[in-house]
Design a protein around this motif. Sequence first.
Motif, PDB file in Angstrom:
ATOM      1  N   VAL A 495     -53.687  45.122 -37.042  1.00 37.67           N
ATOM      2  CA  VAL A 495     -53.689  44.490 -38.627  1.00 37.67           C
ATOM      3  C   VAL A 495     -54.896  44.965 -39.399  1.00 37.67           C
ATOM      4  CG1 VAL A 495     -54.079  42.115 -39.135  1.00 37.67           C
ATOM      5  CG2 VAL A 495     -52.646  42.524 -37.154  1.00 37.67           C
ATOM      6  N   TYR A 496     -54.509  45.180 -40.612  1.00 38.76           N
ATOM      7  CA  TYR A 496     -55.578  45.652 -41.708  1.00 38.76           C
ATOM      8  C   TYR A 496     -56.026  44.261 -41.933  1.00 38.76           C
ATOM      9  CZ  TYR A 496     -53.758  50.175 -41.092  1.00 38.76           C
ATOM     10  OH  TYR A 496     -53.008  51.480 -40.857  1.00 38.76           O
ATOM     11  N   LEU A 497     -57.363  44.201 -42.181  1.00 40.37           N
ATOM     12  CA  LEU A 497     -58.069  43.289 -42.662  1.00 40.37           C
ATOM     13  C   LEU A 497     -59.143  43.756 -43.877  1.00 40.37           C
ATOM     14  CD1 LEU A 497     -59.310  41.095 -39.655  1.00 40.37           C
ATOM     15  CD2 LEU A 497     -57.509  40.591 -41.150  1.00 40.37           C
ATOM     16  N   ILE A 644     -60.507  37.925 -48.245  1.00 35.81           N
ATOM     17  CA  ILE A 644     -60.024  38.602 -47.145  1.00 35.81           C
ATOM     18  C   ILE A 644     -58.490  38.723 -47.397  1.00 35.81           C
ATOM     19  CG2 ILE A 644     -59.560  38.809 -44.646  1.00 35.81           C
ATOM     20  CD1 ILE A 644     -62.017  37.216 -44.648  1.00 35.81           C
ATOM     21  N   THR A 645     -57.778  39.760 -47.197  1.00 30.03           N
ATOM     22  CA  THR A 645     -56.359  40.157 -47.277  1.00 30.03           C
ATOM     23  C   THR A 645     -55.834  40.555 -45.951  1.00 30.03           C
ATOM     24  OG1 THR A 645     -56.391  40.640 -49.757  1.00 30.03           O
ATOM     25  CG2 THR A 645     -54.438  41.172 -48.454  1.00 30.03           C
ATOM     26  N   VAL A 646     -55.088  39.742 -45.334  1.00 30.86           N
ATOM     27  CA  VAL A 646     -54.411  40.255 -44.069  1.00 30.86           C
ATOM     28  C   VAL A 646     -53.268  41.103 -44.362  1.00 30.86           C
ATOM     29  CG1 VAL A 646     -53.441  39.640 -41.922  1.00 30.86           C
ATOM     30  CG2 VAL A 646     -55.124  38.187 -42.909  1.00 30.86           C
ATOM     31  N   LEU A 647     -53.295  42.530 -43.866  1.00 24.91           N
ATOM     32  CA  LEU A 647     -52.225  43.300 -44.161  1.00 24.91           C
ATOM     33  C   LEU A 647     -51.580  43.676 -43.178  1.00 24.91           C
ATOM     34  CD1 LEU A 647     -51.175  44.917 -46.461  1.00 24.91           C
ATOM     35  CD2 LEU A 647     -52.780  46.845 -45.936  1.00 24.91           C
ATOM     36  N   ASP A 648     -50.365  43.362 -42.865  1.00 24.42           N
ATOM     37  CA  ASP A 648     -49.680  43.499 -41.837  1.00 24.42           C
ATOM     38  C   ASP A 648     -47.991  43.274 -41.855  1.00 24.42           C
ATOM     39  OD1 ASP A 648     -49.098  43.779 -38.617  1.00 24.42           O
ATOM     40  OD2 ASP A 648     -48.548  41.807 -38.923  1.00 24.42           O
ATOM     41  N   LYS A 649     -47.258  44.218 -41.291  1.00 19.31           N
ATOM     42  CA  LYS A 649     -45.857  44.052 -41.572  1.00 19.31           C
ATOM     43  C   LYS A 649     -45.025  42.847 -41.231  1.00 19.31           C
ATOM     44  CE  LYS A 649     -44.655  49.005 -40.933  1.00 19.31           C
ATOM     45  NZ  LYS A 649     -43.926  50.191 -39.974  1.00 19.31           N
ATOM     46  N   GLN A 650     -45.592  42.159 -40.074  1.00 15.32           N
ATOM     47  CA  GLN A 650     -44.926  41.036 -39.791  1.00 15.32           C
ATOM     48  C   GLN A 650     -45.515  39.873 -40.458  1.00 15.32           C
ATOM     49  OE1 GLN A 650     -45.677  39.980 -35.543  1.00 15.32           O
ATOM     50  NE2 GLN A 650     -45.474  37.822 -35.971  1.00 15.32           N
TER      51      GLN A 650
END
Length: 716
Positions: A495-497, A644-650
């Motif tokens: 997960v990219y934060l 903060i941006t949560v970067l995740d496919k799901q």
Amino acid sequence: MEKILIGIYNFFEKRRLLFFTVFAISFLLTGYFAMQVKFEEDISRILPKDKKIEKLNQVFQNSKFMDKLVVTVSLKDTSAAEPDSLVAYAGAFVEKLQSTLSPYIRKINDKVDDGLAMYLYNTVSDHLPIYLDEKDYRSIDTLITPAKLKETLEQDFRTLTSPAGIALKNMISNDPVGISFLGLKKLQQLQYDENFELYENYVVTKDQKHLLIFITPAFPPNNTGKNALMLEGLDSIINDLGETAHKTVTASYFGATAVSVGNALQLRKDSLLTQGITVLFIIIFLGIYFRKKRAPFIILIPVVFGALFSLAAIYFIKGSISVIALGTGSVVLGIAVNYSLHVFNHYRHTKNIRQLLKDLAIPMTVGSFTTIGGFLCLEFVESEMLKDLGLFAAFSLIGASLSSLIFLPHFIASKKEQATHSIRTLSFIDKMAAYSPEYNKYLVIIILVLTIVFGYWATEVGFESDLNKMNFMSARLKQSEKDLNTINQYALQSVYLVTEGKTLNEALINNEKLVTDIQVLEAKNIVKKYSGVSSLVISDSLQKARISKWEAYWTPEKKSSLLATLYKEGAPLKFSATAFDKFKLLLDRDFQLADAQAMADVRKNFLDDYITEKPGKTTVVTLVKVSPEHKKAVYKAFENDQNITVLDKQYLTSKFVEIINKDFTSIALMTSLLVFFVLLIMYGRIELTLVSFIPMFITWIWILGIMGLVGIQFNI
């Protein structure tokens, strides 16, 4: 309305030269401005324009992680490890890349430089206090005890008298106690995946059957023209190497750039194919139906004019259009051809242009209004691509309807043909159209039964939520992705934060707050591991606090006691009195903040992918390794933080489906109300309006039912 159209027809009928001049100028002008439109092939335009998703898309566009192509060099026979074969292939591969594709490549990461370790040690030594936290000072308390100092000096002596002593002499001289190594341990945070190791400075898997090379293209992923040339070159190099001295090794690549190029090429191919088939079908069908060679081409005049008119209008409105929206041109083409078909077919019955215009003016105007209005409802959704589709379709139909009622009547018949009212032979299509199914009770019963059946299956239709299925990937690219995920399982759990700020320092402050929260999750076993810049690139405020902590810790008494112990324990080991002079300078040094210039090389060599700086905005990326069942806990911990941006496919998928469902409901409601009120105004009676809705309602049930039966899902 009919009086205006008949007046226009009468005016041009008497001035044929003027008509053809206006006709030609209209086509030339719309054609010229249509050619000025910029076509966008960026697949990300399909994403809805939600604040959170827009931020995610910005990160995707600017993140250097996303730009990279990962080249996986693998042994064809994986039963035994042959790392030397991988290294030989990688060397030849990179050499060919540099000689043939350098204009298309910004950076190649293939080997780890030997000198970087010493460079990092020197950087940490020069700014040691800023790399030490509270936990490190508890370790220092242990390191400076007499017993531990004696043990450390004995180890230093053994190292100096060994072959390794030549390389480590300066390090031991600068810091015989080993405090600097506490700072160097922070570099372990950069090793995100334990499945890899170094072999002859190349990154290989621990089983030594795969080797990774990272390529950063010179152009962003949406520049598909340039990147297509680069990928062609990559394919050529891989094929050439596989046919020569490296027959036991193969290579594949995967990344956003490769996917974008594949999407763009397939979109062009599909658009040409679908629209080509549509035009060909229309020409053949109309030629057979009207039994005139020129009929299909005359009927296509409004269709072509509508497309040119639409692109010209879009040029003035926004200047660009998504190629994905144009890919639906075959649908718009099928609707637009109906206008000219109505005119041409009605003429077969009336043989009188003025009567034709009188009969069709109101029905075609109202029909056009509802269809065009339905497409314009797409302007209220969140996807830029759907907005492009709405504009393109609406203006195409406006142009096609105007052309059908103004230009087409002058082409469909000569005066001689209008004067001759010959008996028309009915075709099989005319005979089918003359049939009245409403009087066939068996057919009505079948329709009702099927409607009930399809109504049951209609509930099975859902939305396609897998974004990967909206990308086109060739079989070769899919296999590359599968192979990469097999050797890099953590890519599936990452997960990219992303933290951001107006300046780098502001972004770093936000990132340091983030890391504190991540460490809390790590203590709860929610986060397995994290990797980012926090251990090496530090905000000014935290640097000042850590330097103050260093100065407060090393009191004169503590320094004197430590040096006295060193002299005492070093004497039996033959350490001279001057052996600890450099370490004394380290303790007495007046440390300053590490500015951007001092950290430039560290960023370039180790952290370039984690930090993106744009005018007025900087983003810092932290990767966290999370098991699938704990991802929701990570989303919940950070989704309400504006920095903060949560970067995740799901995560992206869940937001995507939520917005699409909302848009879908809005579009259905708006178009239904539009049609309802237009029919109500036209008929003036509510019962006739409701009856008119029955065919539309049944059609919708059938569409959903058939989709449910055959497993077709809605997508954007």
